[in-house]
Design an enzyme around this catalytic site. Structure first.
Site, PDB file in Angstrom:
ATOM      1  N   PHE A 124       0.844  -1.186   0.000  1.00  0.00           N
ATOM      2  CA  PHE A 124       0.000   0.000   0.000  1.00  0.00           C
ATOM      3  C   PHE A 124       0.880   1.236   0.000  1.00  0.00           C
ATOM      4  O   PHE A 124       2.048   1.176   0.412  1.00  0.00           O
ATOM      5  CB  PHE A 124      -0.931  -0.004   1.224  1.00  0.00           C
ATOM      6  CG  PHE A 124      -2.385   0.038   0.868  1.00  0.00           C
ATOM      7  CD1 PHE A 124      -3.025  -1.095   0.398  1.00  0.00           C
ATOM      8  CD2 PHE A 124      -3.124   1.209   0.998  1.00  0.00           C
ATOM      9  CE1 PHE A 124      -4.379  -1.079   0.071  1.00  0.00           C
ATOM     10  CE2 PHE A 124      -4.470   1.247   0.685  1.00  0.00           C
ATOM     11  CZ  PHE A 124      -5.097   0.100   0.210  1.00  0.00           C
ATOM     12  N   GLN A 245      -7.479  14.906   3.256  1.00  0.00           N
ATOM     13  CA  GLN A 245      -6.849  14.065   2.238  1.00  0.00           C
ATOM     14  C   GLN A 245      -7.723  13.955   0.992  1.00  0.00           C
ATOM     15  O   GLN A 245      -8.913  13.619   1.080  1.00  0.00           O
ATOM     16  CB  GLN A 245      -6.619  12.664   2.804  1.00  0.00           C
ATOM     17  CG  GLN A 245      -5.885  11.749   1.849  1.00  0.00           C
ATOM     18  CD  GLN A 245      -5.425  10.486   2.559  1.00  0.00           C
ATOM     19  OE1 GLN A 245      -6.184   9.533   2.680  1.00  0.00           O
ATOM     20  NE2 GLN A 245      -4.200  10.500   3.050  1.00  0.00           N
ATOM     21  N   HIS A 247      -8.154  11.653  -1.988  1.00  0.00           N
ATOM     22  CA  HIS A 247      -7.751  10.325  -2.453  1.00  0.00           C
ATOM     23  C   HIS A 247      -7.451  10.425  -3.941  1.00  0.00           C
ATOM     24  O   HIS A 247      -8.229  11.018  -4.694  1.00  0.00           O
ATOM     25  CB  HIS A 247      -8.865   9.304  -2.200  1.00  0.00           C
ATOM     26  CG  HIS A 247      -8.389   7.891  -2.282  1.00  0.00           C
ATOM     27  ND1 HIS A 247      -8.011   7.297  -3.473  1.00  0.00           N
ATOM     28  CD2 HIS A 247      -8.215   6.936  -1.328  1.00  0.00           C
ATOM     29  CE1 HIS A 247      -7.634   6.049  -3.242  1.00  0.00           C
ATOM     30  NE2 HIS A 247      -7.752   5.809  -1.940  1.00  0.00           N
ATOM     31  N   LEU A 257     -15.099   5.803  -4.585  1.00  0.00           N
ATOM     32  CA  LEU A 257     -13.712   5.426  -4.304  1.00  0.00           C
ATOM     33  C   LEU A 257     -13.259   4.202  -5.095  1.00  0.00           C
ATOM     34  O   LEU A 257     -13.966   3.201  -5.178  1.00  0.00           O
ATOM     35  CB  LEU A 257     -13.576   5.134  -2.803  1.00  0.00           C
ATOM     36  CG  LEU A 257     -12.193   4.675  -2.321  1.00  0.00           C
ATOM     37  CD1 LEU A 257     -11.179   5.788  -2.495  1.00  0.00           C
ATOM     38  CD2 LEU A 257     -12.273   4.250  -0.865  1.00  0.00           C
ATOM     39  N   GLU A 260      -6.846   2.144  -3.111  1.00  0.00           N
ATOM     40  CA  GLU A 260      -5.400   2.113  -3.341  1.00  0.00           C
ATOM     41  C   GLU A 260      -4.907   0.678  -3.494  1.00  0.00           C
ATOM     42  O   GLU A 260      -3.842   0.416  -4.039  1.00  0.00           O
ATOM     43  CB  GLU A 260      -4.710   2.771  -2.143  1.00  0.00           C
ATOM     44  CG  GLU A 260      -3.295   3.207  -2.368  1.00  0.00           C
ATOM     45  CD  GLU A 260      -2.843   4.106  -1.231  1.00  0.00           C
ATOM     46  OE1 GLU A 260      -1.971   3.672  -0.475  1.00  0.00           O
ATOM     47  OE2 GLU A 260      -3.376   5.223  -1.096  1.00  0.00           O
ATOM     48  N   ARG A 291      -0.636   9.328  -0.467  1.00  0.00           N
ATOM     49  CA  ARG A 291      -1.777   9.838  -1.224  1.00  0.00           C
ATOM     50  C   ARG A 291      -1.664  11.320  -1.575  1.00  0.00           C
ATOM     51  O   ARG A 291      -2.054  11.738  -2.665  1.00  0.00           O
ATOM     52  CB  ARG A 291      -3.068   9.589  -0.431  1.00  0.00           C
ATOM     53  CG  ARG A 291      -3.423   8.128  -0.382  1.00  0.00           C
ATOM     54  CD  ARG A 291      -4.609   7.855   0.504  1.00  0.00           C
ATOM     55  NE  ARG A 291      -4.937   6.434   0.478  1.00  0.00           N
ATOM     56  CZ  ARG A 291      -5.890   5.885   1.223  1.00  0.00           C
ATOM     57  NH1 ARG A 291      -6.598   6.637   2.046  1.00  0.00           N
ATOM     58  NH2 ARG A 291      -6.137   4.596   1.145  1.00  0.00           N
ATOM     59  N   HIS A 358     -11.558  12.822   0.653  1.00  0.00           N
ATOM     60  CA  HIS A 358     -11.724  11.457   1.164  1.00  0.00           C
ATOM     61  C   HIS A 358     -11.715  11.363   2.685  1.00  0.00           C
ATOM     62  O   HIS A 358     -12.498  10.627   3.264  1.00  0.00           O
ATOM     63  CB  HIS A 358     -10.602  10.593   0.597  1.00  0.00           C
ATOM     64  CG  HIS A 358     -10.624   9.160   1.026  1.00  0.00           C
ATOM     65  ND1 HIS A 358     -11.693   8.322   0.775  1.00  0.00           N
ATOM     66  CD2 HIS A 358      -9.705   8.401   1.686  1.00  0.00           C
ATOM     67  CE1 HIS A 358     -11.438   7.116   1.246  1.00  0.00           C
ATOM     68  NE2 HIS A 358     -10.255   7.139   1.830  1.00  0.00           N
ATOM     69  N   ARG A 403      -2.560  11.031   5.996  1.00  0.00           N
ATOM     70  CA  ARG A 403      -2.721   9.657   6.470  1.00  0.00           C
ATOM     71  C   ARG A 403      -2.237   8.658   5.429  1.00  0.00           C
ATOM     72  O   ARG A 403      -2.512   8.803   4.238  1.00  0.00           O
ATOM     73  CB  ARG A 403      -4.193   9.370   6.787  1.00  0.00           C
ATOM     74  CG  ARG A 403      -4.459   7.918   7.149  1.00  0.00           C
ATOM     75  CD  ARG A 403      -5.891   7.679   7.513  1.00  0.00           C
ATOM     76  NE  ARG A 403      -6.834   7.832   6.428  1.00  0.00           N
ATOM     77  CZ  ARG A 403      -7.066   6.918   5.469  1.00  0.00           C
ATOM     78  NH1 ARG A 403      -6.366   5.793   5.444  1.00  0.00           N
ATOM     79  NH2 ARG A 403      -7.975   7.145   4.535  1.00  0.00           N
TER      80      ARG A 403
END
Length: 593
Positions: A124, A245, A247, A257, A260, A291, A358, A403
């Site tokens: 990730f 954030q 995304h 969404l 990721e 991100r 996001h 994050r």
């Protein structure tokens, strides 16, 4: 009028938990299994809480697929936070992660498995081995429905533990005494339209994020910042609200969404020239950079004319090279989303994607036990007695300015459990009685509702909500300028009188969604005010806050948290905790990938 207020029906519990997502239900499970009387309030049925939409995984240094260590996880999280994360809280989370995940497994959560029976882990963004040397497989996944699996597992365990669920209830306001102790909440039962006083020896806010203050969002419609609005109206500050954030991969035109995890499985981002452009921006981690980094890179490609589509407004996410078998096994929901919302089958064609709001990194300030904190007149941190916050609505300070993916689900279970344990150890069930709630505290809440109910003309809630969303979208995006932010702050403050004039025609009691929407807008405006004020006053670029006027990070002047108070829209600041609990401190350094 007074008779109506004093005759409100009342219920008493050891603990009231507001919100039935992953954090709220992990906390309530700990409490109910310890024998406390627990009420969990939720605007929707618990398994429809927004945690159900989390896709990619939950992070933990298990080392099932590659060598890993909790300190490497801590390093990545501190670096990902752009050094705005508190290192004591980050150490606590990363150390607890393996235990929290194995506990979920023992609860019955259906993780994907490796051939040897261990939990499957995928790479990730921003997660690396040995302090950034190479990507690491740390995201424990249940296909691309990890949040769905987690939420259902926790709900089943809570049902077994006899947790009291108040489904389709909306908390309205915190109830406090003269000393500032929290004594429960007022709450609306949507089915009847009745308002109750729920007395509690401890109150936990677990209301999730507030991404619906933007026009384009991956968030559910219920994510209106209710816990943050409740806290702000009660005089409790909101922290680090400038950090939101975007995304990288929301479906273009829909905002839905795309996890990721697609890039973790080997998906790649391409511009109109078919170039894998992330190799230019992040030569080591490429498409698996954090991100904020990927979102700005995508935005840059689009701004410089290398976007795809007839108007060049998006880039594409290619995964057909993974093969139908991998896509159907590891990413079945993503294929379904792409077909329904982008009209493409990712087995054959790439998915059009754009950065989309996001997640909020900021929120209600807490320590790593979930206790809500504030600042006294001298700037010292003080605990707000009897009040906890967990999950996305809380600023536990593990995410800082940005994050890392899969740290959100980890945040829910680690700090939900930690808050539950802290409450259990304080034994509220042994306290002799509930404290008396001052009448003025209940009256303040009821006066707010009664003004709304009695208004016969004014602003329509959805029109005001749409003004908030469009203002935030236009003035608080991926790239920011001081002029844009100052104008956005001015426009949002100008909407406060409109929020105060909201009315609705239908005064019926039963399942009146117009009433609920009007109450939600009062929370949205507090979040928008905190966001624009905090962003307009941070004169640096850090993590998700990319300010064109000040493109560099400024550790000398800005290694500190923003603390916003609703009254007068005032800002104060407090230092970042650079000292971990026991590990070696991680000093600020340039953030390259």
């Amino acid at each position: 009028m007074a008779a109506i207020k004093t005759s409100l029906p009342r219920r008493q519990f050891d603990v009231v938990v507001v919100g039935a997502g992953g954090a709220g239900m992990r906390c309530s499970l700990q409490l109910a299994e310890a024998g406390l009387s627990v009420a969990v309030l939720s605007k929707v049925f618990p398994t429809r809480s927004h945690t159900v939409a989390a896709q990619g995984g939950v992070s933990a240094a298990l080392g099932n697929m590659s060598e890993d260590h909790w300190y490497w996880h801590m390093y990545d999280t501190v670096k990902g936070s752009d050094w705005l994360g508190d290192q004591d809280a980050i150490e606590f989370m990363c150390r607890e992660a393996p235990h929290a995940v194995y506990e979920l497994e023992h609860f019955g959560m259906p993780f994907d498995r490796n051939p040897d029976g261990t939990i499957y882990q995928r790479p990730f963004g921003g997660h690396t081995a040995n302090h950034g040397e190479k990507p690491v497989q740390r995201a424990c996944a249940a296909a691309d429905r990890t949040g769905h699996a987690m939420l259902h597992t926790l709900y089943q365990r809570n049902v077994a533990a006899r947790t009291n669920f108040f489904v389709e209830w909306m908390a309205l306001d915190l109830l406090r005494n003269e000393e500032g102790d929290v004594l429960g909440v007022t709450a609306l039962e949507m089915e009847t339209g009745e308002i109750y006083v729920l007395e509690a020896k401890r109150t936990v806010l677990a209301t999730g994020g507030a991404g619906r203050i933007w026009a384009a969002s991956t968030n559910a419609f219920i994510n209106t910042g209710d816990g943050l609005g409740m806290a702000a109206r009660a005089g409790i500050p909101l922290q680090d609200m400038e950090f939101w954030q975007f995304h990288p991969t929301g479906v273009a035109g829909a905002g839905v969404l795309i996890t990721e995890g697609v890039r973790g499985e080997g998906g790649i981002l391409l511009n109109k020239d078919g170039e894998r452009f992330m190799e230019r921006y992040a030569p080591n981690l490429k498409d698996l950079a954090p991100r904020d980094f990927v979102s700005r890179s995508m935005d840059q490609e689009i701004k410089e004319g290398r976007g795809c589509g007839p108007d060049g407004s998006y880039v594409v996410l290619k995964l057909d090279h993974l093969g139908a078998e991998t896509i159907n096994k590891r990413l079945p929901s993503i294929r379904e989303i792409a077909i329904k919302f982008a009209n493409v089958d990712p087995i054959k064609d790439p998915i059009p994607v754009v950065p989309t709001i996001h997640y909020q990194m900021g929120g209600i300030p807490t320590n790593y036990y979930g206790q809500v904190t504030t600042l006294d007149a001298e700037g010292n941190t003080q605990i707000v007695k009897n009040l906890y916050a967990v999950g996305e609505c809380a600023a536990t300070n593990v995410h800082g300015a940005n994050r890392l993916g899969t740290n959100s689900l980890l945040d829910l279970i680690v700090f939900g459990r930690a808050a539950g344990n802290h409450i259990v150890e304080s034994r509220p069930d042994n306290e002799h009685a509930h404290q008396d709630i001052p009448e003025w505290s209940i009256e303040q809440s009821m006066d707010r509702v009664n003004r709304l109910e009695s208004r016969t003309s004014g602003q329509r809630s959805q029109e005001v909500a749409e003004k908030i969303r469009q203002t935030m979208q236009a003035h608080c995006g991926v790239f920011r300028t001081l002029d844009l932010l100052k104008k956005g702050e001015e426009l949002i403050e100008g909407l406060v009188p409109e929020v105060d004039e909201i009315y609705f025609q239908d005064k019926s009691k039963i399942f009146n969604t117009a009433r609920v929407e009007a109450l939600e807008v009062a929370n949205m405006i507090e979040v928008a005010r905190a966001t624009t004020k905090s962003a307009a006053n941070r004169t640096e670029s850090r993590g998700a806050h990319a300010l064109n006027d000040y493109p560099e990070r400024d550790d000398e002047n800005w290694l500190k948290h923003s603390v916003w108070f609703s009254e007068g829209s005032t800002l104060r600041y407090k230092p970042v905790q650079m000292q971990p609990i026991s590990a070696k401190s991680i000093a600020p350094q340039p953030r390259t990938f």
